[in-house]
Design an enzyme around this catalytic site. Structure first.
Site, PDB file in Angstrom:
ATOM      1  N   SER A   1      -7.341  -6.512  -4.333  1.00  0.00           N
ATOM      2  CA  SER A   1      -5.759  -6.281  -4.372  1.00  0.00           C
ATOM      3  C   SER A   1      -5.431  -6.908  -3.060  1.00  0.00           C
ATOM      4  O   SER A   1      -6.153  -6.646  -2.054  1.00  0.00           O
ATOM      5  CB  SER A   1      -5.298  -5.011  -4.281  1.00  0.00           C
ATOM      6  OG  SER A   1      -3.982  -4.945  -4.225  1.00  0.00           O
ATOM      7  N   CYS A   2      -4.076  -7.713  -2.794  1.00  0.00           N
ATOM      8  CA  CYS A   2      -3.611  -8.051  -1.415  1.00  0.00           C
ATOM      9  C   CYS A   2      -1.989  -7.673  -1.504  1.00  0.00           C
ATOM     10  O   CYS A   2      -1.796  -6.648  -2.051  1.00  0.00           O
ATOM     11  CB  CYS A   2      -3.911  -9.675  -1.237  1.00  0.00           C
ATOM     12  SG  CYS A   2      -3.156 -10.597  -2.592  1.00  0.00           S
ATOM     13  N   TYR A   3      -1.321  -8.591  -0.729  1.00  0.00           N
ATOM     14  CA  TYR A   3       0.131  -8.260  -0.607  1.00  0.00           C
ATOM     15  C   TYR A   3       0.801  -8.309  -2.117  1.00  0.00           C
ATOM     16  O   TYR A   3       1.461  -7.637  -2.560  1.00  0.00           O
ATOM     17  CB  TYR A   3       0.565  -9.242   0.289  1.00  0.00           C
ATOM     18  CG  TYR A   3       0.092  -8.484   1.849  1.00  0.00           C
ATOM     19  CD1 TYR A   3       0.644  -7.683   2.583  1.00  0.00           C
ATOM     20  CD2 TYR A   3      -0.764  -9.516   2.500  1.00  0.00           C
ATOM     21  CE1 TYR A   3       0.201  -7.479   3.839  1.00  0.00           C
ATOM     22  CE2 TYR A   3      -1.275  -9.162   3.584  1.00  0.00           C
ATOM     23  CZ  TYR A   3      -0.789  -8.373   4.284  1.00  0.00           C
ATOM     24  OH  TYR A   3      -1.330  -8.021   5.418  1.00  0.00           O
TER      25      TYR A   3
ATOM     26  N   PHE B   1      -0.489  -5.264  -4.187  1.00  0.00           N
ATOM     27  CA  PHE B   1      -0.099  -4.092  -4.028  1.00  0.00           C
ATOM     28  C   PHE B   1       1.306  -3.683  -4.196  1.00  0.00           C
ATOM     29  O   PHE B   1       1.857  -2.640  -4.652  1.00  0.00           O
ATOM     30  CB  PHE B   1      -0.302  -3.667  -2.335  1.00  0.00           C
ATOM     31  CG  PHE B   1      -0.077  -2.276  -2.078  1.00  0.00           C
ATOM     32  CD1 PHE B   1      -0.712  -1.109  -2.841  1.00  0.00           C
ATOM     33  CD2 PHE B   1       1.084  -1.906  -1.353  1.00  0.00           C
ATOM     34  CE1 PHE B   1      -0.358   0.195  -2.349  1.00  0.00           C
ATOM     35  CE2 PHE B   1       1.448  -0.677  -0.960  1.00  0.00           C
ATOM     36  CZ  PHE B   1       0.741   0.404  -1.663  1.00  0.00           C
TER      37      PHE B   1
END
EC number: 2.8.1.1
Length: 105
Positions: A62-64, A91
């Site tokens: 998961s990232c932004y 996220f």
């Protein structure tokens, strides 16, 4: 090759298959809030990640917003990990879906 999945599918994998969710956002954002049970994956924590996760364990990145996670997911596949996923929407999507988060406040 990694698979892209929805935040809901990621949460289901975490519950049903004990998948590890790794968050690649910066330290400040991760500390402020992150998906419940997430591991903060950085260059410095990669060694610890390698100890904790076997090559066939399910790992969700998961990232932004779901863009950078694709690169890290591809990197993990190149390193020999077989069961890699990237969260669509990152996220931000996780929060929009109302899934559990842990916060510093």
């Amino acid at each position: 090759m990694f698979k892209e999945i929805t935040p809901q599918q990621a949460w289901q994998l975490m519950i049903e298959e004990n998948a590890t969710l790794v968050d690649i956002r910066d330290e400040q954002r991760f500390t402020y809030s992150h998906a419940k049970g997430a591991f903060h994956l950085t260059g410095q924590s990669y060694g610890k990640f390698q100890i904790q996760c076997d090559f066939d364990d399910p790992v969700i990145v998961s990232c932004y917003h779901g863009i950078s996670s694709r690169n890290v997911a591809a990197f993990l596949v190149e390193q020999g990990y077989d069961n890699i996923y990237s969260i669509i929407g990152g996220f931000e999507g996780w929060q929009r879906a109302g899934l559990p988060i842990e916060t510093a406040y």
